[in-house]
Design a protein around this motif. Structure first.
Motif: not given
Length: 564
Positions: A86, A27, A57
């Motif tokens: 994501i 990510s 997150v």
């Protein structure tokens, strides 16, 4: 000491172990970690994003589960996921339903906004008015109510009033309480228009009481012509169950000329008599005419035949005889005059409305492709056909005639209510919800059909033929039971049939309870959105008005300052 990376998210400092980020999915955060690996321990990475979403997150890296914060908007959280690279599919099952519902709602709202802006064919693009006069564009906005305005609201209310007037006028014209009896002049008009027998015979009597609805009775007329109505009486018409006619029984003297068929000589005497004939007055009485003594309803009449000399005859000889004549007189119902006026007013309005629409419509081809416009035109054509036949054939005005079907076609104007509803916020939402949920409604109908066929067949098997005669009748019973209407005209007699009826009713309730909320949910979502937009527009309009007033006051203050 554990090796950590420092990240400042919108003023909130996070100290994260490097191994958590290294073991996490690929990510933006992982790329930041690689970038910050060369950063000294005293420095940190600054990120101007939502701390709440970053915390979700970070927990995803720690636990492997991605949850939407309760105080976070799903739309904003989706944008945060896009920033952190994501996929939304990583959201846990407990929150995924919330996210998916939000996505569906937003997609529905987007399509609804697009549909409201396009408005199909009825609202043309701005460029289409370039070739039209400004008056036609303004006129279309008024008659179709595409843009709210004072004139549009007035015309909108007038159109609604005329639609309701037309519907209720046609409906109450079938009510006997809003009908009147025929006048004697109308009876004569009916008899003349329909070529009924006895028109000339009844004319002098009905003309005496022309403007009244009461029929004359026991009148005497001593007119000396070929057909003499001496007296008459009123009877009921035994040939019709609707009592649309009354029967008058006339005693009529006929003067007829007969010619001797066989030549005779001077020295013989004979009498010339009319031929014998029969006429039935009712089932039990027959009057014989042509004899010297006549028996009728009121007494005995005797006529003497003139003795004629015996000679060869080739000229007619006058003879008098009497008969009973039945004359039917119409006794029907007619519309009240006020209903005729109201119907004419509504027809004139819809004629003018159609002309205005055809004149100002930006897309004339699409105008006739609308079901509502087609029904409206059909109703208008039916109204004028009914009007033409109404005055061309007067006898069709009274009673129940076939031209009434042309008048009832005007009930198609009730479809105009859908056009009016389409200009109301709730109507727009309802129409769009119905189109959006066609598949769901189709599934509901299919389930109803399946249940109807199943329960109807079982009901037909367990019940006797005196209760249910055929399976189609059982279909009717099943659908009425499943929709919890239950008229009671068909009811089970056996215990098994009653148990089956209970199961059928419960299944119908569950079926409606599970499928109808799908439709209601879309309607509530869209309606709340439309109401919110309307409130926002009102607030913006109010704010604009306040700002304008403030600017005017400031301008006047400056002018006053310079004057002083």
């Amino acid at each position: 000491m554990e090796d950590r990376i420092k990240i400042d998210v919108y003023g909130q400092l996070y100290s994260i172990p490097r191994e958590i980020i290294e073991n996490g999915p690929a990510s933006r955060l992982k790329r930041m970690y690689k970038t910050g690996s060369s950063v000294s321990k005293s420095e940190c990475i600054f990120i101007n994003r939502s701390p709440e979403s970053f915390a979700a997150v970070l927990r995803f890296y720690q636990t492997g589960e991605l949850h939407i914060p309760m105080t976070s908007c799903p739309g904003a959280f989706i944008k945060e996921l896009e920033y952190w690279e994501i996929t939304p599919d990583a959201v846990s099952d407990c929150c995924y339903n919330r996210l998916q519902s939000f996505i569906d709602e937003q997609d529905t709202l987007r399509q609804f906004k697009q549909n409201s802006e396009d408005r199909g064919w009825s609202e043309s693009p701005p460029d289409s008015y370039n070739c039209m006069k400004n008056i036609r564009a303004k006129l279309w906005e008024i008659v179709d109510y595409t843009k709210p305005s004072l004139a549009g609201k007035i015309y909108f209310g007038l159109t609604l009033s005329m639609i309701l007037l037309s519907i209720f006028t046609l409906a109450y014209s079938t009510d006997p309480g809003f009908q009147r009896a025929m006048t004697n002049c109308e009876r004569l008009e009916y008899m003349k228009s329909s070529n009924m027998e006895g028109y000339e015979m009844m004319k002098p009597y009905l003309e005496e009481m022309c403007d009244t609805e009461f029929l004359p009775s026991n009148s005497v007329n001593e007119m000396s012509n070929e057909t003499v109505p001496e007296s008459f009486s009123l009877q009921a018409d035994n040939e019709t169950d609707e009592s649309d006619f009354k029967v008058y029984v006339f005693k009529i003297m006929h003067q007829t000329f007969y010619v001797e068929q066989t030549p005779t000589f001077v020295d013989e005497q004979s009498s010339i008599r009319p031929p014998t004939f029969y006429e039935t007055v009712d089932e039990n009485e027959t009057v014989i005419s042509g004899s010297e003594i006549f028996d009728d309803l009121n007494g005995t009449f005797t006529f003497e035949f003139l003795p004629m000399p015996s000679l060869f005859l080739d000229v007619p000889i006058p003879q008098m005889f009497m008969e009973l004549k039945n004359v039917k007189v119409p006794d029907m119902k007619a519309k009240l005059f006020i209903l005729i006026i109201m119907e004419s007013v509504s027809n004139v309005f819809f004629t003018v409305d159609t002309i205005l629409r055809l004149y100002s419509c930006p897309r004339i081809m699409f105008y006739f492709m609308s079901i509502i416009n087609f029904a409206d035109g059909t109703a208008l054509i039916g109204a004028y056909l009914h009007l033409i036949l109404y005055y061309r054939y007067p006898h069709l005005r009274y009673g129940n005639s076939w031209i009434d079907s042309l008048a009832y076609i005007q009930m198609l104007r009730s479809l105009r209510l859908f056009r009016i509803v389409a200009n109301i916020r709730a109507g727009k939402v309802l129409a769009y919800s119905a189109r959006k949920n066609v598949k769901d409604l189709t599934i509901l109908i299919l389930f109803l059909i399946a249940g109807m066929c199943t329960f109807a067949s079982c009901f037909y098997i367990v019940e006797e033929r005196t209760t249910i005669e055929s399976i189609p009748d059982a279909w009717y019973w099943a659908i009425i039971t499943m929709t919890t209407v239950g008229y009671g005209d068909i009811e089970p007699r056996t215990k098994i049939g009653r148990l089956l009826a209970c199961i059928c009713a419960v299944v119908g309730v569950l079926l409606l309870a599970l499928t109808v909320p799908i439709f209601a949910n879309h309607f509530l979502i869209l309606y709340q959105h439309v109401e919110t937009e309307n409130v926002v527009k009102r607030l913006e309009k109010k704010s604009t008005k306040i700002t304008r007033n403030q600017n005017i006051e400031n301008t006047e203050t400056r002018k006053a300052f310079f004057i002083v």
